[in-house]
Motif scaffolding. Structure first.
Motif, PDB file in Angstrom:
ATOM      1  N   HIS A 119       0.802  -1.230   0.000  1.00 41.44           N
ATOM      2  CA  HIS A 119       0.000   0.000   0.000  1.00 41.44           C
ATOM      3  C   HIS A 119       0.831   1.274   0.000  1.00 41.44           C
ATOM      4  CE1 HIS A 119      -3.518  -2.512   0.617  1.00 41.44           C
ATOM      5  NE2 HIS A 119      -2.902  -3.106   1.617  1.00 41.44           N
ATOM      6  N   TRP A 120       2.130   1.149  -0.114  1.00 40.11           N
ATOM      7  CA  TRP A 120       2.992   2.333  -0.056  1.00 40.11           C
ATOM      8  C   TRP A 120       2.607   3.368  -1.115  1.00 40.11           C
ATOM      9  CZ3 TRP A 120       6.653   3.858   3.380  1.00 40.11           C
ATOM     10  CH2 TRP A 120       7.493   4.910   3.007  1.00 40.11           C
ATOM     11  N   ASP A 121       2.479   2.939  -2.345  1.00 45.51           N
ATOM     12  CA  ASP A 121       2.204   3.880  -3.432  1.00 45.51           C
ATOM     13  C   ASP A 121       0.812   4.496  -3.336  1.00 45.51           C
ATOM     14  OD1 ASP A 121       4.709   3.449  -4.468  1.00 45.51           O
ATOM     15  OD2 ASP A 121       4.050   1.945  -5.914  1.00 45.51           O
ATOM     16  N   ALA A 122      -0.114   3.804  -2.677  1.00 47.77           N
ATOM     17  CA  ALA A 122      -1.470   4.342  -2.538  1.00 47.77           C
ATOM     18  C   ALA A 122      -1.522   5.500  -1.546  1.00 47.77           C
ATOM     19  CB  ALA A 122      -2.424   3.240  -2.095  1.00 47.77           C
ATOM     20  N   PHE A 123      -0.610   5.497  -0.570  1.00 47.53           N
ATOM     21  CA  PHE A 123      -0.719   6.480   0.508  1.00 47.53           C
ATOM     22  C   PHE A 123       0.441   7.469   0.602  1.00 47.53           C
ATOM     23  CE2 PHE A 123      -3.521   3.073   2.164  1.00 47.53           C
ATOM     24  CZ  PHE A 123      -4.666   3.820   2.364  1.00 47.53           C
ATOM     25  N   VAL A 124       1.622   7.099   0.171  1.00 52.36           N
ATOM     26  CA  VAL A 124       2.781   7.966   0.367  1.00 52.36           C
ATOM     27  C   VAL A 124       3.030   8.812  -0.875  1.00 52.36           C
ATOM     28  CG1 VAL A 124       5.262   8.048   0.809  1.00 52.36           C
ATOM     29  CG2 VAL A 124       3.820   6.397   2.032  1.00 52.36           C
TER      30      VAL A 124
END
Length: 376
Positions: free
Chosen positions: A243-248
């Motif tokens: 989920h890194w790319d979805a939130f950061v």
């Protein structure tokens, strides 16, 4: 009792000790005469509200920064504001209760605050004074635990429980229960049933997503299982990657909501704490540096930044954001004895737990009674 002189936290090249002190002063400046710490001072005539969870987080940050007197006033307020059932109202505005329901994670978090203050100050007299409050708060939260293990998020004013649990809240309660167990043992009043409840709750958080309302748009549901402790090790690193790319947002911080173009300081710093807790210190430092664009000249922090419109959003500088910054700075620098509270509690590393009752959560089949042998 003043805390041991361990100095102000600082993160070299990112945040100085004086900047941390200024952030703490910005929190203390908004404390109400009662000792309550609102989200923010009145803006345009609109006052900020108070809730017990964010109030405790602010008290922890004040203690880290050496502002013992306002921190202790914050805990004294908790003593006076707690209701007989162990809860606190969900929201106050200028001393008036505006949302009377009692949230389970709000109540339980006092255990984290008291354990943290004991670590930072070494003041067992304080812990003993707060112990009845902690005990009632934990019993209130556990009164909302299902047989499977999740804890319903709120008890309504009429006494009835809500119909669902929240992943973020339950992840926080897991850490609270571990702190409560450690505090009970330290004060000579062990609570083994609380430990069993924590085991069951931690397992459900890590292994049973179906137990919780779907709030996956929110970054807190992504990182809180790691921050609170139920998800660590390889499972945590997979969760970060998924989920890194979805939130950061590179260079800006962590989104509050995956489909909205704004980052928030508190969520970013909580993610910093989660990454540090699971051993991803390099990215934790990088994120911590990225969110400093929210720092105001007076040491306070804007709550968030809407990068599509290039403006601060919401338009307030919140105490809980400054508090999250201070706690993250302490964790990254290891300055105070409370710096490891998101990593281990009472000598026990936070991490996954086995269910106390595998049958209750569906991980083991129910055992049928053996047939009674008949006579020949």
């Amino acid at each position: 009792m003043p805390r041991p002189d361990s100095g102000q936290p600082s993160v070299p090249g990112v945040l100085t000790a004086e900047q941390v002190a200024a952030a703490a002063r910005s929190i203390a400046s908004q404390q109400e005469p009662s000792g309550a710490i609102p989200w923010f001072a009145p803006i345009g005539g609109v006052p900020g509200h108070v809730d017990a969870w964010n109030h405790v987080e602010a008290a922890m940050a004040l203690s880290v920064a050496g502002l013992t007197e306002p921190s202790r006033r914050a805990y004294e307020w908790l003593l006076t504001a707690q209701r007989p059932d162990g809860s606190w109202p969900a929201k106050w505005v200028l001393g008036e209760v505006t949302e009377p329901g009692g949230e389970s994670n709000h109540a339980a978090y006092v255990a984290v605050g008291v354990w943290h203050e004991l670590l930072v100050s070494g003041d067992e007299g304080f812990a003993e004074r707060m112990w009845p409050t902690v005990r009632r708060a934990i019993e209130f939260a556990l009164g909302l635990q299902s047989a499977r293990g999740e804890i319903i998020w709120i008890r309504r004013p009429d006494g009835s429980p809500s119909d669902h649990a929240l992943l973020t809240g339950c992840s926080s309660i897991y850490q609270s229960l571990r702190c409560a167990v450690a505090l009970a043992e330290r004060l000579g009043d062990p609570q083994p049933d609380w430990e069993l409840s924590a085991d069951q709750l931690g397992h459900v958080v890590a292994a049973h997503p179906e137990a919780f309302a779907d709030k996956s748009r929110y970054s807190m549901d992504w990182y809180y299982p790691m921050l609170g402790g139920p998800v660590r090790g390889p499972a945590a690193h997979r969760r970060v990657a998924e989920h890194w790319d979805a939130f950061v947002v590179p260079g800006l911080g962590c989104r509050c909501v995956s489909d909205q173009p704004w980052v928030t300081g508190a969520e970013t710093c909580e993610l910093v704490l989660a990454l540090d807790a699971v051993g991803d210190t390099a990215r934790a430092l990088e994120l911590f540096e990225s969110i400093q664009h929210l720092r105001h000249a007076d040491g306070s922090y804007w709550t968030g930044y809407q990068f599509a419109n290039d403006r601060h959003f919401p338009g307030d500088r919140s105490t809980y954001t400054a508090a999250a910054v201070i706690l993250a700075a302490d964790a990254l620098s290891g300055t105070t004895p409370g710096a490891t509270i998101f990593k281990e509690v009472g000598g026990r590393v936070l991490g996954p737990s086995e269910p106390a009752d595998p049958v209750a959560c569906g991980c083991a089949p129910a055992t049928l009674p053996s047939p009674v042998p008949t006579g020949s």
